[in-house]
Design an enzyme around this catalytic site. Structure first.
Site, short mmCIF file in Angstrom:
data_model
loop_
_atom_site.label_atom_id
_atom_site.label_comp_id
_atom_site.label_asym_id
_atom_site.label_seq_id
_atom_site.Cartn_x
_atom_site.Cartn_y
_atom_site.Cartn_z
N ARG A 67 -13.95 -7.23 2.89
CA ARG A 67 -12.53 -7.01 2.57
C ARG A 67 -11.73 -8.26 2.93
O ARG A 67 -10.86 -8.70 2.20
CB ARG A 67 -11.97 -5.81 3.35
CG ARG A 67 -12.59 -4.46 3.03
CD ARG A 67 -12.38 -4.03 1.59
NE ARG A 67 -10.99 -4.11 1.18
CZ ARG A 67 -10.02 -3.25 1.54
NH1 ARG A 67 -10.29 -2.22 2.30
NH2 ARG A 67 -8.76 -3.41 1.14
N GLN A 80 -10.37 -3.53 -2.71
CA GLN A 80 -11.64 -2.91 -2.31
C GLN A 80 -12.73 -3.26 -3.33
O GLN A 80 -13.89 -3.52 -2.96
CB GLN A 80 -11.46 -1.39 -2.22
CG GLN A 80 -12.72 -0.64 -1.81
CD GLN A 80 -13.05 -0.81 -0.33
OE1 GLN A 80 -12.18 -0.65 0.51
NE2 GLN A 80 -14.30 -1.13 -0.01
N ASP A 98 -16.61 8.51 -1.42
CA ASP A 98 -15.33 8.32 -0.73
C ASP A 98 -14.93 9.69 -0.17
O ASP A 98 -15.52 10.71 -0.53
CB ASP A 98 -14.30 7.82 -1.77
CG ASP A 98 -12.90 7.60 -1.20
OD1 ASP A 98 -12.77 7.45 0.04
OD2 ASP A 98 -11.94 7.58 -1.99
N ARG A 111 0.86 -1.18 0.00
CA ARG A 111 0.00 0.00 0.00
C ARG A 111 0.90 1.22 0.00
O ARG A 111 1.79 1.34 0.84
CB ARG A 111 -0.90 0.05 1.23
CG ARG A 111 -1.48 1.46 1.43
CD ARG A 111 -2.51 1.58 2.51
NE ARG A 111 -3.75 0.96 2.08
CZ ARG A 111 -4.94 1.24 2.62
NH1 ARG A 111 -5.05 2.11 3.60
NH2 ARG A 111 -6.02 0.62 2.19
N CYS A 158 -16.07 3.03 0.81
CA CYS A 158 -14.95 2.14 1.16
C CYS A 158 -14.53 2.31 2.62
O CYS A 158 -13.93 1.40 3.19
CB CYS A 158 -13.77 2.40 0.23
SG CYS A 158 -13.31 4.14 0.13
N HIS A 207 -7.48 0.77 -6.27
CA HIS A 207 -7.69 0.05 -5.00
C HIS A 207 -8.42 -1.27 -5.32
O HIS A 207 -9.61 -1.44 -5.00
CB HIS A 207 -8.51 0.93 -4.05
CG HIS A 207 -8.47 0.50 -2.61
ND1 HIS A 207 -7.71 -0.57 -2.17
CD2 HIS A 207 -9.11 0.99 -1.52
CE1 HIS A 207 -7.89 -0.71 -0.86
NE2 HIS A 207 -8.73 0.22 -0.45
#
Ligand code: CP
Ligand code: NVA
Length: 331
Positions: free
Chosen positions: A315, A136, A229, A106, A270, A133
């Site tokens: 997730r 996700q 988001d 990440r 998310c 991402h």
């Protein structure tokens, strides 16, 4: 379907069938977990988890999923490794690739995770970059399948900064899975035209459509999924809050938006989300700008239409599927 040895860097690299396979594998792993069945078939293997940005969900999901599969984990936090400061990505990749069976990354530019993958010699998984991402996306697809029954023809609107990791990822995902994607944002926040063109070409083969609009009314009418988001992403300078609050406030997901979307529409995010004053940043923004909720109203966040905690749980199951598939687990 055999994905052994494949990197997981962005969904552009995966076929719709491979994506659907990973979502189904995650559903199977979720059912096994709920039934108390163990799946520790990757005993003896270890994975490195590099986080150059902070995380709650992604880190916890990788660690828990790895442990459930029987693997050991090493967490490298944003400050305590040599990565980038004293050691190049290529060298880091070759070191970790000798010690671990897989590497999660990440951080910042997509080119970093691509470089890591080029040199590692073991599967590399993207746990979020500025551009994409993808883990996700799998969690959200599993959630959409659970709530709406499938993907084809599902209408999804992404509200907010559509140029960044989540907006880009949704445009790619919708194109791949035959969904109708709308980016609803000021024109300056539309995704990169090159990526739009790529997604439009994919959409032609799957029945998907791509719409970009700055009209918050037209953009949110008759949608199945309303997604948003944070307005300022990790790694961005604090100075951008001014422009984001000014530009993105008309794109807040609130009761009026959900009403326009339709009575069966679901709300997705998310996370983490700014919907109240129970965070340090939320309080600071309130003091400076007088607002107490940002990209989503507290009412919508807490409403029956909100599936944000299902996404968060998923997730873990989807990350487990990615590791299991790419490390060749026999389940
Ligand atoms: N959604 C998500 O990636 O959350 P974290 O930043 O907590 O990992
Ligand atoms: N766009 C957000 C996503 C967090 C999961 C960020 O990059 O901070």
């Amino acid at each position: 379907m055999d994905l052994t040895g494949k990197h997981f860097l962005k969904l552009l690299d995966y076929t719709p069938e491979e994506i659907a396979y990973l979502v189904d594998l995650a559903a199977t792993l979720k059912a096994k977990k709920k039934a108390g069945e163990t799946v520790d078939v990757l005993r003896g293997k270890n994975v490195a988890l590099i986080f150059e940005k902070t995380s709650t969900r992604t880190r916890c999901s990788f660690e828990t999923a790895a442990h459930d599969l029987g693997m050991g984990t090493t967490y490298l936090d944003p400050k305590s490794s040599q990565i980038g400061k004293k050691e190049s990505i290529a060298d880091t990749a070759r070191v970790l690739g000798r010690i671990y069976e897989g590497i999660e990354y990440r951080g910042f530019g997509q080119e970093i995770v691509e470089e890591l993958a080029k040199y590692a010699g073991v599967p590399v998984w993207n746990g979020l970059t500025n551009e994409f991402h993808p883990t996700q996306m799998l969690a959200d697809l599993l959630t959409i399948k659970e709530k709406l029954g499938g993907f084809k023809g599902v209408r999804l609107v992404y509200m907010g900064d559509a140029r960044y990791n989540m907006g880009n990822s949704w445009m790619v995902t919708c194109a791949k899975m035959g969904m109708h994607f709308t980016a609803c944002a000021p024109k300056a926040y539309f995704p990169d035209p090159e990526l739009v063109a790529k997604c439009e070409a994919i959409a032609k083969t799957t029945g998907a459509t791509i719409t970009l609009t700055d009209d918050p009314i037209a953009g949110t009418t008759d949608q199945d999924v309303v997604y948003t988001d944070v307005w300022v992403s990790m790694g961005e300078p604090e100075a951008v809050w001014d422009e984001r609050i000014r530009d993105l406030s008309p794109y807040q997901v609130n009761k009026a938006v959900m009403k326009r979307a339709g009575k069966n529409a679901i709300f997705m995010h998310c996370l983490p989300a700014f919907h109240d004053l129970n965070t340090e940043i939320g309080k600071e923004i309130h003091e400076k700008y007088g607002i107490s909720e940002m990209e989503v109203s507290h009412e919508v966040f807490e409403s029956a239409a909100s599936v944000v905690f299902d996404e968060a749980e998923n997730r873990m199951h989807t990350i487990k599927a990615v590791m299991a598939a790419t490390l060749g687990a026999k389940l």
